[in-house]
Design an enzyme around this catalytic site. Structure first.
Site, PDB file in Angstrom:
ATOM      1  N   HIS A 192      45.698  49.854  27.198  1.00  0.00           N
ATOM      2  CA  HIS A 192      45.174  51.118  27.369  1.00  0.00           C
ATOM      3  C   HIS A 192      45.571  52.440  26.732  1.00  0.00           C
ATOM      4  CE1 HIS A 192      42.851  50.208  31.212  1.00  0.00           C
ATOM      5  NE2 HIS A 192      41.947  50.405  30.364  1.00  0.00           N
ATOM      6  N   ARG A 299      35.383  56.419  30.408  1.00  0.00           N
ATOM      7  CA  ARG A 299      36.499  55.779  31.130  1.00  0.00           C
ATOM      8  C   ARG A 299      36.924  56.868  32.440  1.00  0.00           C
ATOM      9  NH1 ARG A 299      37.992  52.380  26.688  1.00  0.00           N
ATOM     10  NH2 ARG A 299      38.514  50.233  27.238  1.00  0.00           N
ATOM     11  N   ARG A 335      31.468  54.911  33.843  1.00  0.00           N
ATOM     12  CA  ARG A 335      32.029  53.901  34.474  1.00  0.00           C
ATOM     13  C   ARG A 335      32.598  54.652  35.640  1.00  0.00           C
ATOM     14  NH1 ARG A 335      36.389  50.099  31.901  1.00  0.00           N
ATOM     15  NH2 ARG A 335      37.774  52.017  32.416  1.00  0.00           N
ATOM     16  N   GLU A 432      33.187  41.913  33.560  1.00  0.00           N
ATOM     17  CA  GLU A 432      34.320  41.664  33.141  1.00  0.00           C
ATOM     18  C   GLU A 432      35.274  40.661  34.019  1.00  0.00           C
ATOM     19  OE1 GLU A 432      36.570  45.363  32.952  1.00  0.00           O
ATOM     20  OE2 GLU A 432      35.725  45.976  35.091  1.00  0.00           O
ATOM     21  N   ASN A 455      37.835  43.204  27.278  1.00  0.00           N
ATOM     22  CA  ASN A 455      39.208  43.163  27.386  1.00  0.00           C
ATOM     23  C   ASN A 455      39.647  42.532  28.819  1.00  0.00           C
ATOM     24  OD1 ASN A 455      38.791  45.043  25.247  1.00  0.00           O
ATOM     25  ND2 ASN A 455      39.098  46.733  26.487  1.00  0.00           N
ATOM     26  N   ASP A 456      38.900  42.801  29.741  1.00  0.00           N
ATOM     27  CA  ASP A 456      39.397  41.837  30.947  1.00  0.00           C
ATOM     28  C   ASP A 456      38.800  40.535  30.944  1.00  0.00           C
ATOM     29  OD1 ASP A 456      41.061  43.821  32.520  1.00  0.00           O
ATOM     30  OD2 ASP A 456      39.559  45.119  32.863  1.00  0.00           O
ATOM     31  N   ARG A 466      46.784  40.984  29.545  1.00  0.00           N
ATOM     32  CA  ARG A 466      46.562  41.789  28.037  1.00  0.00           C
ATOM     33  C   ARG A 466      47.608  42.595  27.931  1.00  0.00           C
ATOM     34  NH1 ARG A 466      41.590  45.457  30.469  1.00  0.00           N
ATOM     35  NH2 ARG A 466      42.295  47.057  28.858  1.00  0.00           N
ATOM     36  N   CYS A 503      31.441  46.332  25.674  1.00  0.00           N
ATOM     37  CA  CYS A 503      32.292  47.749  25.493  1.00  0.00           C
ATOM     38  C   CYS A 503      33.732  47.366  25.125  1.00  0.00           C
ATOM     39  CB  CYS A 503      32.047  48.779  26.422  1.00  0.00           C
ATOM     40  SG  CYS A 503      32.286  48.132  28.281  1.00  0.00           S
TER      41      CYS A 503
HETATM   42  C1  PEP Z   1      37.111  46.086  29.578  1.00  0.00           C
HETATM   43  O1  PEP Z   1      37.622  45.374  30.385  1.00  0.00           O
HETATM   44  O2  PEP Z   1      36.673  45.402  28.395  1.00  0.00           O
HETATM   45  C2  PEP Z   1      36.802  47.275  29.506  1.00  0.00           C
HETATM   46  C3  PEP Z   1      35.956  47.847  28.630  1.00  0.00           C
HETATM   47  O3  PEP Z   1      37.453  48.168  30.429  1.00  0.00           O
HETATM   48  P1  PEP Z   1      38.987  48.524  30.409  1.00  0.00           P
HETATM   49  O4  PEP Z   1      39.673  48.285  28.942  1.00  0.00           O
HETATM   50  O5  PEP Z   1      39.074  49.727  30.590  1.00  0.00           O
HETATM   51  O6  PEP Z   1      39.619  47.685  31.393  1.00  0.00           O
HETATM   52 MG    MG Z   2      38.135  46.593  32.090  1.00  0.00          MG
END
Ligand code: PEP
Ligand code: MG
Length: 578
Positions: A192, A299, A335, A432, A455-456, A466, A503
């Site tokens: 993050h 976020r 979100r 996700e 990402n998740d 991650r 995203c």
């Molecule tokens: C993701 O998980 O891809 C996402 C956009 O949210 P975050 O990176 O805040 O978990």
């Molecule tokens: Mg996420």
């Protein structure tokens, strides 16, 4: 001169003095104290110990009065620890010998005492390390109360921040205007703090493992966030080459910003919507600077700050309205709270594995109130312009329905109160969790849009943390399982006529973005500064060819094969740009 290599997670180059930070219960900075101030620093330590002594005596007396003397004995032990030479004298000694601040000296003492306690064979004695934490934590708190103590929101001058780890709530509190660059022991590009650094255009290198040990506080540090390099006490020649690279980077940025007014249209005329991911409302201006056509992901949990306090409905309404106003006429996708259990209060239970525990939408069962307030604010902000609500961490229709039911209840509540709001605010799912991707066809009829959080999704699909640099080479956005999952989601969205976006950070990588367009995605949301490069890549390809390329990739077995194929296919357009 020391060379360190990590992962470049936010491009750009910066040179500055290192501010080293580690965390006990709260961040602890390591500062060099000049010789003439060492005695004053020891006095600061003594005063904090004195204040702790007074507080402990007070607690002990109150407890003896209210509960009985036998229960107060524990504080005798705390008072003894406070005065123990191994703690008190040793900490003073470290301040004087190592010329460091009292907070850091205490941290060192705590480490060596913990090592000592862990050797005791007696379980009772071993368990006293919790009391030690309590006592040291109290002294730290008292030190923090002193007026000249640095804090995340009060950094001592422009610095290169060197941290073990930086949590999202710490990042939210950080005085970013004084951060020249960030260097962390942990993390990779979907970490993050890396995401925020990219959004703010601050160079960052993550996954350095030992940076907090290897970089002396106050030393001059040159950071190349593009190449993942950090040089401590650079030579004159090294500084010159960093300066030259910074100039090249600056010119390239300027050129790319010039593409702001151009459409993200492929050579065969397919338009792709490029939006921005933001963490702080102020970033809306950056999003506009880079030509974002909306905010694809806000976020919202960054509004909580380090105190982890949920803002009131009116405070949120103000933030959301301003975002909509600023991005007009483009949409703003908010979100809902993507937070862990800790946001519900410091005394709540903790998760053994927060990434798989009670978080985000799962907290709705335990504590619907913060979500209720947020949905009220979002529905009301909808009157201002195009707001969209996105639920994170949905695992299937079951938990989605729980959230949708709350949304309906909130609407009924607003109607009954006669409060004006927009009835048809679009609602979507942040896809996700792999199970949600598998049942995307079941989710699609229940929502207005999908936005894939790669990402998740990648983390859970490939079982790769991650945030862990030790497995970052296994975190493969182009893994066949990832591409096939994305393909299935795209098919489900198309079959139900649902708008679809990505995203996750993958959307901000030019090569991956082309592949996503080939898979059928027509909207991508990314760090604002990533928009120009993605736009340039899309303007150099045909969507039809990207589709054929994606189809070929879907039949390949490994990430390496896929990457090689995509690179070879895009090479002509890449070399044309060079
Ligand atoms: C993701 O998980 O891809 C996402 C956009 O949210 P975050 O990176 O805040 O978990
Ligand atoms: Mg996420």
């Amino acid at each position: 001169m020391i060379h360190l290599h990590g992962t470049g997670v936010s491009p750009g180059i910066a040179v500055g003095r290192a501010l080293v930070m580690e965390r006990d219960a709260a961040p602890v900075f390591r500062l060099t104290v000049p010789a003439e101030r060492l005695e004053a620093e020891v006095r600061r330590l003594e005063e904090a110990i004195g204040a702790s002594r007074e507080q402990l005596r007070g607690i002990k007396e109150r407890l003896s009065r209210e509960v009985g003397a036998p229960h107060a004995y524990i504080f005798d032990a705390h008072l003894l620890m406070l005065e123990d030479p191994l703690l008190r004298d040793r900490a003073g000694e470290i301040v004087r010998k190592e010329a460091v601040n009292a907070e850091w000296a205490l941290r060192s003492v705590s480490e060596s005492l913990h090592a000592l306690f862990s050797q005791f064979s007696d379980v009772y004695l071993r368990e006293r390390s919790t009391d030690l934490d309590d006592v040291i934590g109290r002294i730290q708190l008292n030190l923090r109360g002193s007026p000249d103590a640095p804090s995340l929101s009060r950094l001592p001058g422009p610095v290169v921040l060197v941290a073990g780890d930086l949590t999202p709530s710490e990042a939210a509190e950080l005085d970013w205007d004084r951060v020249l660059a960030i260097v962390t022991d942990v993390g990779s590009s979907t970490y993050h703090t890396a995401i925020i650094a990219r959004s703010l255009g601050i160079p960052a290198v993550a996954g350095l493992k030992e940076a907090t040990r290897q970089i002396p506080p106050g030393s001059l540090v040159a950071v190349d966030g593009t190449r993942g390099e950090v040089v401590v006490e650079p030579s004159g020649a090294a500084l010159e080459s960093f300066g030259a690279a910074r100039e090249v980077y600056r010119r390239e940025e300027e050129r790319l910003r010039g593409t702001r007014g151009l459409a993200a249209r492929t050579l065969d005329g397919v338009e792709v919507r490029l939006e921005a991911n933001v963490e702080f409302p102020e970033e809306a201006a950056t999003a506009q600077l880079y030509g974002a056509e909306g905010i694809g992901l806000f976020r919202s949990e960054y509004l909580l700050g380090r105190g982890l306090r949920f803002p009131t409905e009116e405070q949120q309404l103000d933030v959301y309205r301003r975002l909509v106003e600023q991005m007009h006429p483009h949409p703003v996708t908010v979100r809902t709270w993507d937070v862990g259990l800790e946001a519900l209060g410091p005394l709540g239970p903790s998760s053994p594995n927060p990434a798989l525990g009670e978080r985000a939408l799962r907290l709705l069962r335990r504590s619907p109130e913060p979500f209720r307030v947020q949905l009220r604010a979002l529905l009301r902000a909808g009157l201002q312009g195009p707001v969209r609500i996105m639920f994170p961490f949905v695992s299937g229709p079951g938990d989605l329905r729980l959230a949708l039911a709350l949304l309906e209840r909130v609407k009924a509540e607003l109607r009954a109160e006669g409060v004006a709001f927009r009835e048809d605010v679009p609602v979507g799912v942040n896809l996700e969790v792999p199970s949600a991707a598998v049942v995307a066809d079941l989710l699609a009829p229940e929502v207005d849009f999908f936005s894939v959080g790669t990402n998740d999704l990648i983390q859970y699909l490939l079982a790769v943390d991650r945030t862990d640099p030790r497995v970052s080479s296994l975190y493969e956005p182009l893994h066949p399982a990832v591409l096939r999952t994305l393909g299935r989601i795209a098919a489900a969205a198309e079959a139900h006529g649902r708008p679809l976006s990505v995203c996750g950070e993958m959307a901000g990588q030019p090569l991956e973005a082309v592949l996503l367009v080939g898979l059928g995605f027509r909207s991508l949301s990314m760090a604002p500064s990533a928009i120009p490069r993605v736009k340039e890549a899309l303007r150099a390809v045909r969507a039809g060819e990207a589709r054929v390329l994606a189809e070929r990739c879907l039949s390949l077995a490994t990430c390496a094969e896929i990457e090689a194929l995509v690179r070879a296919a895009l090479a002509p357009s890449e070399s044309a740009r060079a």
